[in-house]
Motif scaffolding. Structure first.
Motif, short mmCIF file in Angstrom:
data_model
loop_
_atom_site.label_atom_id
_atom_site.label_comp_id
_atom_site.label_asym_id
_atom_site.label_seq_id
_atom_site.Cartn_x
_atom_site.Cartn_y
_atom_site.Cartn_z
N ALA A 71 49.85 42.11 -72.00
CA ALA A 71 49.64 43.45 -71.41
C ALA A 71 48.67 44.27 -72.25
O ALA A 71 47.80 44.98 -71.71
N PHE A 72 48.79 44.17 -73.58
CA PHE A 72 47.92 44.96 -74.46
C PHE A 72 46.46 44.49 -74.33
O PHE A 72 45.55 45.31 -74.16
N HIS A 73 46.26 43.18 -74.38
CA HIS A 73 44.88 42.67 -74.28
C HIS A 73 44.30 42.95 -72.90
O HIS A 73 43.11 43.23 -72.77
N ALA A 74 45.16 42.90 -71.87
CA ALA A 74 44.68 43.21 -70.52
C ALA A 74 44.21 44.66 -70.48
O ALA A 74 43.13 44.95 -69.95
N ALA A 75 45.00 45.56 -71.05
CA ALA A 75 44.62 46.99 -71.05
C ALA A 75 43.28 47.17 -71.77
O ALA A 75 42.40 47.89 -71.30
N ARG A 76 43.12 46.49 -72.90
CA ARG A 76 41.86 46.61 -73.65
C ARG A 76 40.67 46.12 -72.84
O ARG A 76 39.56 46.62 -72.99
N GLN A 77 40.91 45.14 -71.98
CA GLN A 77 39.83 44.58 -71.18
C GLN A 77 39.68 45.25 -69.82
O GLN A 77 38.96 44.76 -68.96
N ILE A 95 55.35 25.24 -68.18
CA ILE A 95 54.35 25.05 -69.24
C ILE A 95 53.27 26.12 -69.19
O ILE A 95 52.50 26.26 -70.13
N GLY A 96 53.20 26.87 -68.10
CA GLY A 96 52.19 27.93 -68.03
C GLY A 96 52.23 28.61 -66.68
O GLY A 96 53.05 28.27 -65.82
N ALA A 97 51.35 29.58 -66.51
CA ALA A 97 51.31 30.33 -65.25
C ALA A 97 49.95 30.96 -65.08
O ALA A 97 49.19 31.13 -66.05
N VAL A 98 49.64 31.29 -63.83
CA VAL A 98 48.45 32.10 -63.54
C VAL A 98 48.97 33.45 -63.06
O VAL A 98 49.81 33.51 -62.15
N LEU A 99 48.50 34.52 -63.70
CA LEU A 99 48.95 35.88 -63.38
C LEU A 99 47.81 36.69 -62.80
O LEU A 99 46.64 36.43 -63.11
N GLU A 100 48.18 37.68 -61.99
CA GLU A 100 47.17 38.56 -61.40
C GLU A 100 47.04 39.84 -62.21
O GLU A 100 48.00 40.29 -62.83
N SER A 101 45.87 40.46 -62.13
CA SER A 101 45.71 41.81 -62.69
C SER A 101 44.79 42.57 -61.74
O SER A 101 44.14 41.97 -60.88
N ILE A 102 44.79 43.89 -61.88
CA ILE A 102 43.89 44.68 -61.03
C ILE A 102 42.94 45.47 -61.94
O ILE A 102 43.31 45.79 -63.07
N PRO A 103 41.76 45.77 -61.46
CA PRO A 103 40.81 46.48 -62.33
C PRO A 103 41.33 47.87 -62.67
O PRO A 103 42.01 48.50 -61.87
N ARG A 160 48.77 30.59 -75.94
CA ARG A 160 47.40 31.00 -75.59
C ARG A 160 47.32 31.59 -74.18
O ARG A 160 48.11 31.22 -73.31
N PHE A 161 46.37 32.49 -74.01
CA PHE A 161 46.08 32.98 -72.65
C PHE A 161 44.62 33.38 -72.60
O PHE A 161 44.01 33.69 -73.62
N GLN A 162 44.07 33.34 -71.39
CA GLN A 162 42.66 33.76 -71.25
C GLN A 162 42.43 34.46 -69.92
O GLN A 162 43.12 34.18 -68.93
N PHE A 163 41.50 35.40 -69.94
CA PHE A 163 41.17 36.18 -68.74
C PHE A 163 40.02 35.49 -68.03
O PHE A 163 39.00 35.17 -68.64
N ARG A 164 40.19 35.27 -66.72
CA ARG A 164 39.12 34.66 -65.94
C ARG A 164 38.27 35.76 -65.33
O ARG A 164 38.75 36.87 -65.09
N GLY A 202 39.60 37.96 -62.46
CA GLY A 202 40.72 38.87 -62.64
C GLY A 202 42.04 38.16 -62.88
O GLY A 202 43.05 38.80 -63.19
N LEU A 203 42.07 36.85 -62.73
CA LEU A 203 43.32 36.12 -62.98
C LEU A 203 43.45 35.80 -64.47
O LEU A 203 42.46 35.74 -65.20
N ILE A 204 44.69 35.64 -64.89
CA ILE A 204 44.95 35.35 -66.30
C ILE A 204 45.67 34.00 -66.37
O ILE A 204 46.70 33.81 -65.72
N GLU A 205 45.12 33.09 -67.14
CA GLU A 205 45.78 31.80 -67.34
C GLU A 205 46.54 31.86 -68.64
O GLU A 205 45.96 32.14 -69.68
N ALA A 206 47.86 31.65 -68.57
CA ALA A 206 48.67 31.82 -69.77
C ALA A 206 49.55 30.60 -70.01
O ALA A 206 50.12 30.03 -69.07
#
Ligand SMILES: Cc1cc2nc3c(=O)[nH]c(=O)nc-3n(C[C@H](O)[C@H](O)[C@H](O)COP(=O)(O)OP(=O)(O)OC[C@H]3O[C@@H](n4cnc5c(N)ncnc54)[C@H](O)[C@@H]3O)c2cc1C
Length: 304
Positions: free
Chosen positions: A97-103, A184-192, A76-80, A83-87
């Protein structure tokens, strides 16, 4: 889900490897902690070995003793909103990456063609010429074998090219301080970003990869790390080994740094081809190639 004597070839992206004594596929952190508890209690065999999508591991033909724990169903993963992603550790990188692009979340395009999980991607510091996991990592979540969980900030971790201190040896060659831990998981960054542009970029990268890589056949991606200022594929090709075969394992005629399984291949053929290619490159070009894929030796017990 727990399987006994499951063929590791079914988990591996190159489709080689003998039976795993026990293979566990927990679907949540709670299930993972139960598996760890059972290993401690002796009702599942030790040692434990953690894997993701097994897209970078060559399993031995003789199989592995102990409990092999694949985290790929913890996905599972979710967008906060920030802009951070909990995965979870098993989340599939191209899917994120695909879901991030869509969002409309950018900066993750390089993940689109890496068929691994968040956990495996962090251990390998997976990436391409345009980015690597350590660039987008904020925090890693881990568990010790006794079930205690904790988080480490990216700033407290060391990474370099396709290497992290989560590998068995740390970056100085000493036994890693994280040995035995599972990610067990990670928090990832994304940019708008603009969703349509990001999806276009995704499609271009996908098409480019399928043109230059043999994605129609099982493989482990790049066998060797690129040496400084050069490419392992170019060196292998110039040594005359592109297209060479050992049993059903072939140095891909499309990309010489990919060894593909043409059907029913064996890990021992992969290993022997790898050594011959490495020696030939050294003889012809004076460069000793380091492996990027993780080779689990025959008859060695899994390690914690
Ligand atoms: C067609 C193809 C293309 C590829 N392209 C690229 C590329 O462009 N760039 C790149 O860097 N790689 C590439 N790879 C290699 C591979 O996909 C990456 O190394 C990926 O990060 C591995 O992730 P995984 O989940 O499959 O890890 P695995 O192969 O399952 O494991 C890798 C290592 O991580 C450890 N591990 C896995 N999960 C955990 C966890 N949760 N906790 C603790 N340890 C764990 C394993 O024990 C092992 O040591 C490619 C592979 C293929 C088959």
């Amino acid at each position: 889900m727990i399987f006994f004597e499951e063929a590791l070839a079914r988990l591996s992206s190159i489709r080689t490897g003998g039976p795993g004594q026990v293979v566990a596929l927990p679907e949540s952190l709670e299930e993972l902690l139960v598996v760890l508890e059972r290993i401690r209690a002796g009702t599942l065999p030790s040692p434990a070995r953690f894997i993701g999508n097994a897209s970078n591991i060559l399993f031995p033909d003789g199989g592995l003793m102990g409990t092999i724990i694949s985290l790929k169903k913890m996905d599972r993963f979710q967008f906060r909103p920030d802009g951070l992603i909990e995965a979870d550790a098993g989340a599939f990188l191209p899917r994120i990456a695909f879901h991030a692009a869509r969002q409309g979340r950018g900066g993750l395009g390089f993940l689109s063609g890496i068929p691994g999980t968040v956990g495996g991607g962090i251990v390998m510091n997976a990436g391409t010429t345009t980015g690597e996991m350590s660039d987008i990592l904020c925090e890693v979540r881990l568990a010790w074998p006794d079930g205690r969980t904790f988080s480490v900030s990216r700033d407290d971790l060391l990474f370099s090219y396709r290497t992290s201190e989560f590998q068995n040896e740390d970056l100085s060659g000493n036994s890693s301080r994280w040995r035995g831990c599972v990610i067990i998981g990670a928090v990832l960054e994304s940019i708008p970003g603009e969703s349509s542009h990001l999806l276009e970029e995704w499609e271009i990268l996908r098409r480019k990869r399928s043109e230059i890589q043999p994605l129609d056949k099982p493989s482990l991606g790049s066998v060797f790390r690129n040496p400084p200022d050069d490419f392992a594929g170019r060196l292998i090709e110039s040594s005359g080994w592109k297209g060479a075969r050992r049993g059903a394992i072939e140095v891909s005629p499309r990309h010489a740094n990919f060894f593909v399984n043409t059907g029913g291949g064996l890990s021992r053929d992969f290993r022997s081809l790898l050594e011959d290619v490495r020696n030939a490159v050294f003889r012809e070009n004076g460069v000793w190639l380091e492996t990027e894929v993780e080779i689990v030796p025959e008859e060695s017990p899994a390690t914690v």
